[in-house]
Motif scaffolding. Structure first.
Motif, PDB file in Angstrom:
ATOM      1  N   LEU A 190       0.833  -1.208   0.000  1.00 28.31           N
ATOM      2  CA  LEU A 190       0.000   0.000   0.000  1.00 28.31           C
ATOM      3  C   LEU A 190       0.870   1.261   0.000  1.00 28.31           C
ATOM      4  N   GLU A 191       1.978   1.236   0.703  1.00 25.75           N
ATOM      5  CA  GLU A 191       2.857   2.408   0.771  1.00 25.75           C
ATOM      6  C   GLU A 191       3.413   2.738  -0.611  1.00 25.75           C
ATOM      7  N   ARG A 192       3.711   1.690  -1.370  1.00 29.82           N
ATOM      8  CA  ARG A 192       4.279   1.932  -2.692  1.00 29.82           C
ATOM      9  C   ARG A 192       3.224   2.463  -3.662  1.00 29.82           C
ATOM     10  N   ARG A 193       1.978   2.053  -3.438  1.00 24.33           N
ATOM     11  CA  ARG A 193       0.917   2.518  -4.341  1.00 24.33           C
ATOM     12  C   ARG A 193       0.434   3.907  -3.965  1.00 24.33           C
ATOM     13  N   GLU A 194       0.312   4.146  -2.665  1.00 24.83           N
ATOM     14  CA  GLU A 194      -0.131   5.473  -2.211  1.00 24.83           C
ATOM     15  C   GLU A 194       0.750   5.883  -1.035  1.00 24.83           C
ATOM     16  N   PRO A 195       1.910   6.492  -1.336  1.00 23.97           N
ATOM     17  CA  PRO A 195       2.835   6.844  -0.249  1.00 23.97           C
ATOM     18  C   PRO A 195       2.124   7.609   0.869  1.00 23.97           C
ATOM     19  N   GLY A 196       2.431   7.197   2.095  1.00 26.12           N
ATOM     20  CA  GLY A 196       1.781   7.832   3.245  1.00 26.12           C
ATOM     21  C   GLY A 196       0.718   6.943   3.847  1.00 26.12           C
ATOM     22  N   ARG A 197       0.223   5.982   3.062  1.00 24.71           N
ATOM     23  CA  ARG A 197      -0.831   5.108   3.599  1.00 24.71           C
ATOM     24  C   ARG A 197      -0.277   3.778   4.114  1.00 24.71           C
ATOM     25  N   GLY A 198       1.027   3.586   4.008  1.00 30.22           N
ATOM     26  CA  GLY A 198       1.633   2.301   4.388  1.00 30.22           C
ATOM     27  C   GLY A 198       1.422   1.968   5.856  1.00 30.22           C
ATOM     28  N   ARG A 199       1.391   0.667   6.154  1.00 33.17           N
ATOM     29  CA  ARG A 199       1.073   0.217   7.503  1.00 33.17           C
ATOM     30  C   ARG A 199       2.248  -0.437   8.214  1.00 33.17           C
ATOM     31  N   ASP A 200       3.439  -0.349   7.609  1.00 31.27           N
ATOM     32  CA  ASP A 200       4.615  -0.911   8.289  1.00 31.27           C
ATOM     33  C   ASP A 200       4.866  -0.269   9.665  1.00 31.27           C
TER      34      ASP A 200
END
Ligand code: NOJ
Length: 538
Positions: A385-395
């Protein structure tokens, strides 16, 4: 009204484990089932009634296990079925129930059902997934978008059709309108119930039933809470989930659970930002999913006004006899104690709120020690998800559990490289240190859980509004035959006084020196302080 005979899932406290990040027993840097088993004594000591383990099934890990390629086995990364049985038995020995993740909306594109389905248009499993022709101009069948950005349709060259994927294209949506699919998925649940699990957390529960005509969604005219969901928030999701047919489905699912002894339970991921829409998920007779998560606290800014609105909003729309549930965070949301959320100073206040509200609380692993997000640069991210929409990643909210001050914080053996970096504060913020500290968040959490168990008013008492209270504060009451409690919270870094929250005795507070002290009618709170006051006159 107090439930006559409260169920364990009403009185109990649930603890969420993200298995990759909890405890690594086999030294590969990824948590596993044996690691969880090794930490059950800790969970029993903490006092939780149930654990919910996020997916551990065979999976290509495109979405770290939420892309399941075999629903009834264990991915070797996490161990084996024998490890699962050992975990289940050891948990039950300690009086801890085990809930597992049930992922009904989608499989992995590597699941044999999907491989078969995509093999040809005439495959007997073609209709187990949602396949449609392109529109005359070659575009996708409708305007639905993936929660993970972009169109929700993937073109399949080999068979000249699109398939639907509400999440990644590696996660094709199952077609629950096909009775064979439904039977197969009910069989999956039965397999685990037969094995002895105590129930399921149902992933994106409302998604399974969509508009049978697959009509376009209208645009979202406002920038409401959905906007945090990126591109997905630009539409009103009238047709791509929560079709009323879901009620019948979950009624059947509950009936199936009830054929098993021992109060097996379903907890649904069923959030909707609109309180009324969310409440409608309960349906009239509530004979469906037992516990419905809501993320109103998670999404709410941590201000007294917003928290009050979130709590009272839920309380206000709950149908008669319905049971609420509360979370501060989970594996998809920024951690509660992170500076960008509530901040460390408020970690105790948040925990006291979570464990005194009316409704089943779920603690996300690490919340009990005030873990915070660990920043990860987009280039280093693991979450797609971070790679598709930076800022939304859950790591950031999935970093390894902080057990002690050793290298790798007790999550993995020293020298092992954990799958996500550890927090830089792990040497000071960890279970071992906090267990010995009578003033730690962990000690408070444990005391709150114990008090919630002992005091019927806390686990089943009614919720009563209180106030208005001064700016920056929130208070409410829990009332039952056994007494009246006032929960008074200061969400600011300044002193506050709450008139009429007393007189009485402080049963528990974020600051240990208040325990057992008497308070007068006006309850004075220090910065970031919260108390539970037992009224003298019940
Ligand atoms: C919700 C889960 O909590 C999330 O982690 C996952 O990515 C999606 N559902 C898709 O299964």
């Amino acid at each position: 009204m107090q439930p006559k005979q409260p169920r364990w899932w009403q009185t109990g406290v649930v603890y969420e484990i993200y298995p990759r990040s909890f405890a690594d027993a086999n030294g590969d840097g990824v948590g596993d089932l044996a690691g969880i088993t090794g930490r059950l004594d800790y969970l029993a000591w903490l006092g939780v009634d149930a654990i919910w383990i996020a997916p551990f099934y065979p999976s290509p890990m495109a979405d770290f296990g939420y892309d399941v390629s075999d629903y009834t086995d264990v991915d070797p990364l996490f161990g084996s079925l024998a490890d699962f049985d050992a975990l289940l038995a050891a948990a039950h020995d300690r009086g801890i129930r085990v809930l597992i993740d049930y992922v009904p909306n989608h499989t992995s594109d590597q699941h044999p059902w999907f491989t078969e389905s995509r093999s040809s248009r005439t495959s007997p499993k073609r209709d187990w997934y949602v396949w449609r022709d392109a529109r005359p101009d070659g575009s996708p069948p409708n305007n639905w978008i993936s929660m993970f950005a972009g169109t929700a349709w993937k073109w399949d060259e080999a068979t000249d059709q699109f398939y639907l994927h509400t999440f990644l294209s590696e996660q094709p949506d199952l077609n629950w309108r096909n009775p064979e699919t439904r039977d197969a998925m009910f069989d999956v649940a039965r397999t685990w119930l037969d094995r002895g699990v105590d129930g399921f957390r149902i992933d994106v529960a409302p998604m399974v039933m969509k508009d049978p005509e697959l009509r376009d969604n209208p645009p979202n005219p406002s920038s409401d809470e959905l906007s945090r969901l990126g591109a997905w928030g630009t539409q009103l999701h009238l047709h791509d989930h929560a079709h009323p047919d879901m009620h019948e489905l979950y009624r059947d699912f509950r009936r199936m659970l009830e054929t098993y002894p021992g109060e097996r339970v379903s907890i649904g991921e069923l959030h909707h930002p609109d309180h009324h829409v969310w409440a409608a998920y309960y349906s009239e007779r509530q004979a469906e999913i037992h516990v419905r998560f809501n993320f109103h606290l998670t999404y709410s800014p941590w201000t007294a006004e917003a928290v009050r609105a979130a709590v009272e909003g839920v309380q206000g729309v709950l149908p008669d006899g319905a049971w609420a549930s509360w979370v501060l965070g989970n594996h998809d949301q920024p951690r509660f104690a992170s500076p960008a959320r509530a901040g460390r100073e408020q970690a105790r206040v948040g925990m006291l709120l979570l464990l005194t509200l009316r409704g089943t609380p779920t603690i996300y692993y690490g919340e009990e020690i005030g873990m915070v997000d660990v920043p990860i640069a987009t280039a280093d991210s693991r979450d797609p998800l971070e790679r598709r929409e930076p800022g939304r990643g859950r790591d950031p909210e999935r970093s390894p559990m902080q057990w002690d001050a050793s290298p790798n914080a007790g999550f993995a053996a020293p020298g092992v490289v954990p799958w996500l970096p550890l927090a830089s504060d792990a040497t000071t913020v960890n279970v071992a240190g906090q267990a010995e500290n009578p003033d730690s968040v962990l000690t408070l959490t444990r005391r709150l859980i114990a008090l919630r168990r002992e005091h019927p008013v806390l686990h089943v008492g009614d919720y009563e509004s209180f106030g208005p209270t001064p700016k920056g504060t929130f208070a409410f009451r829990r009332v039952g035959l056994e007494g009246r409690l006032t929960i008074a919270l200061n969400l600011t870094g300044e002193e506050r006084s709450i008139p009429d929250a007393g007189p009485g005795r402080v049963l528990i507070g974020t600051h240990r020196d208040r325990h057992g002290t008497e308070v007068s009618a006006v309850v004075d709170l220090r910065p970031n302080e919260a108390v539970v006051v037992e009224s003298r006159t019940a």
